[in-house]
Design a protein around this motif. Structure first.
Motif, PDB file in Angstrom:
ATOM      1  N   GLY A  33       0.812  -1.211   0.000  1.00 32.15           N
ATOM      2  CA  GLY A  33       0.000   0.000   0.000  1.00 32.15           C
ATOM      3  C   GLY A  33       0.843   1.257   0.000  1.00 32.15           C
ATOM      4  O   GLY A  33       0.556   2.211  -0.744  1.00 32.15           O
ATOM      5  N   GLU A  34       1.887   1.280   0.818  1.00 32.50           N
ATOM      6  CA  GLU A  34       2.765   2.441   0.879  1.00 32.50           C
ATOM      7  C   GLU A  34       3.548   2.602  -0.425  1.00 32.50           C
ATOM      8  O   GLU A  34       3.810   3.715  -0.872  1.00 32.50           O
TER       9      GLU A  34
ATOM     10  N   SER B 137       1.236   4.190  -2.946  1.00 28.87           N
ATOM     11  CA  SER B 137       1.038   5.606  -2.616  1.00 28.87           C
ATOM     12  C   SER B 137       2.228   6.442  -3.058  1.00 28.87           C
ATOM     13  O   SER B 137       2.067   7.538  -3.619  1.00 28.87           O
TER      14      SER B 137
END
Length: 285
Positions: free
Chosen positions: A143-144, A147
């Motif tokens: 997820g990071e 992003s």
């Protein structure tokens, strides 16, 4: 009189690439701060030089604690040489804290220029080199990572990343998802070493290749976003191209992927345009 901090580039692979001044600085420095003292020992043996000064470790785990000690030596007039395992100190390696602390004390900071994986990969990539940016390592969590990539989705400059071999397939897949399958890239492996390999192609193809497993030190170079100027395809044109492909027998998913690759944009941009057109058609009187 204060001393001098010397940042020295070390070979990223072939020890013959070591700059001649490196041996001189290793022999003459009052203090040699090394990321890994065992690797430093192998390097000095290969160069045929013996440090006469004090050798200390300086790595991520002790960087904060050891910086004041090195600054104190510099204030006292010492010549401190900083080397990392490969390439230039401070570039995704220890060094920034010490440089910042030395500058704050008005201590002279200089460098012994040397090999750089960033510039070597950039030059070999075959991608535009007139403007580029270095993005370092991406976050490990999926997820990071997504992003972070979305933050530079519109970046026009060529981008350079470092990556661990066991995460390369996931990283390339994430890049293909955000930047588009068709965005050009180059995976540079084991630069200047015996098994050096430069793999060039669209992100989608590189992700499939990396899924089979890749070893070695990795640097990834990615083409910047296309110019969103007068020739940018509007949503209507994207939808029209998808429909043409569907009418020719392609499934919508494949048609969207192909149009995105042609336009050099993320698949989700084409998907959103198709969905918006569909919703507009349903709501029309």
């Amino acid at each position: 009189m204060t001393g001098t901090l010397v940042l020295a580039g070390t070979p990223i692979g072939d020890v013959a690439d070591a700059p001649p001044r490196l041996a001189q600085e290793l022999a003459g420095a009052d203090v040699v701060a090394a990321e890994d003292t065992r690797r430093l020992r192998r390097l000095t043996q290969a160069l045929g030089v013996q440090p006469t000064g004090r050798v200390v470790s300086y790595f991520e785990g002790n960087e904060a604690a050891r910086t004041p000690e090195l600054v104190e030596a510099l204030v006292g007039g010492a010549r401190v040489l900083l080397v990392t395992d490969a390439g230039m100190p401070s570039v995704s390696d220890p060094g920034y804290r010490l440089v910042a602390a030395a500058v704050e004390k008005d201590i002279k900071v200089t460098a012994v220029p040397g090999p750089s994986a960033v510039l070597t990969a950039l030059a070999l990539s075959g991608l535009p080199v007139d403007r580029f940016c270095f993005e370092g390592f991406l976050p490990r969590k999926a997820g990071e990572r997504l992003s972070r990539l979305r933050e530079v989705e519109g970046e026009r400059r060529t981008m350079v990343y470092f990556e661990a071999p066991h995460r390369l397939d996931d990283t390339l897949a994430a890049m293909a998802e955000v930047f588009g399958d068709g965005r050009r890239a180059a995976v540079c492996r084991e630069l200047t070493k015996t098994y050096e390999e430069i793999k060039r192609g669209p992100l989608g193809e590189l992700a499939a290749w990396a899924a089979e497993g890749v070893r070695g030190e990795i640097t990834v170079v990615v083409e910047g976003a296309p110019d969103k100027g007068a020739e940018e395809l509007d949503a209507g044109e994207l939808v029209r191209r998808v429909r043409v492909r569907e009418e020719a027998g392609e499934r919508r998913k494949e048609a969207i992927a192909a149009v995105a690759a042609e336009a050099g944009i993320p698949k989700r941009d084409v998907f959103d345009a198709v969905v918006a057109a569909k919703n507009a058609a349903h709501s029309a009187p």
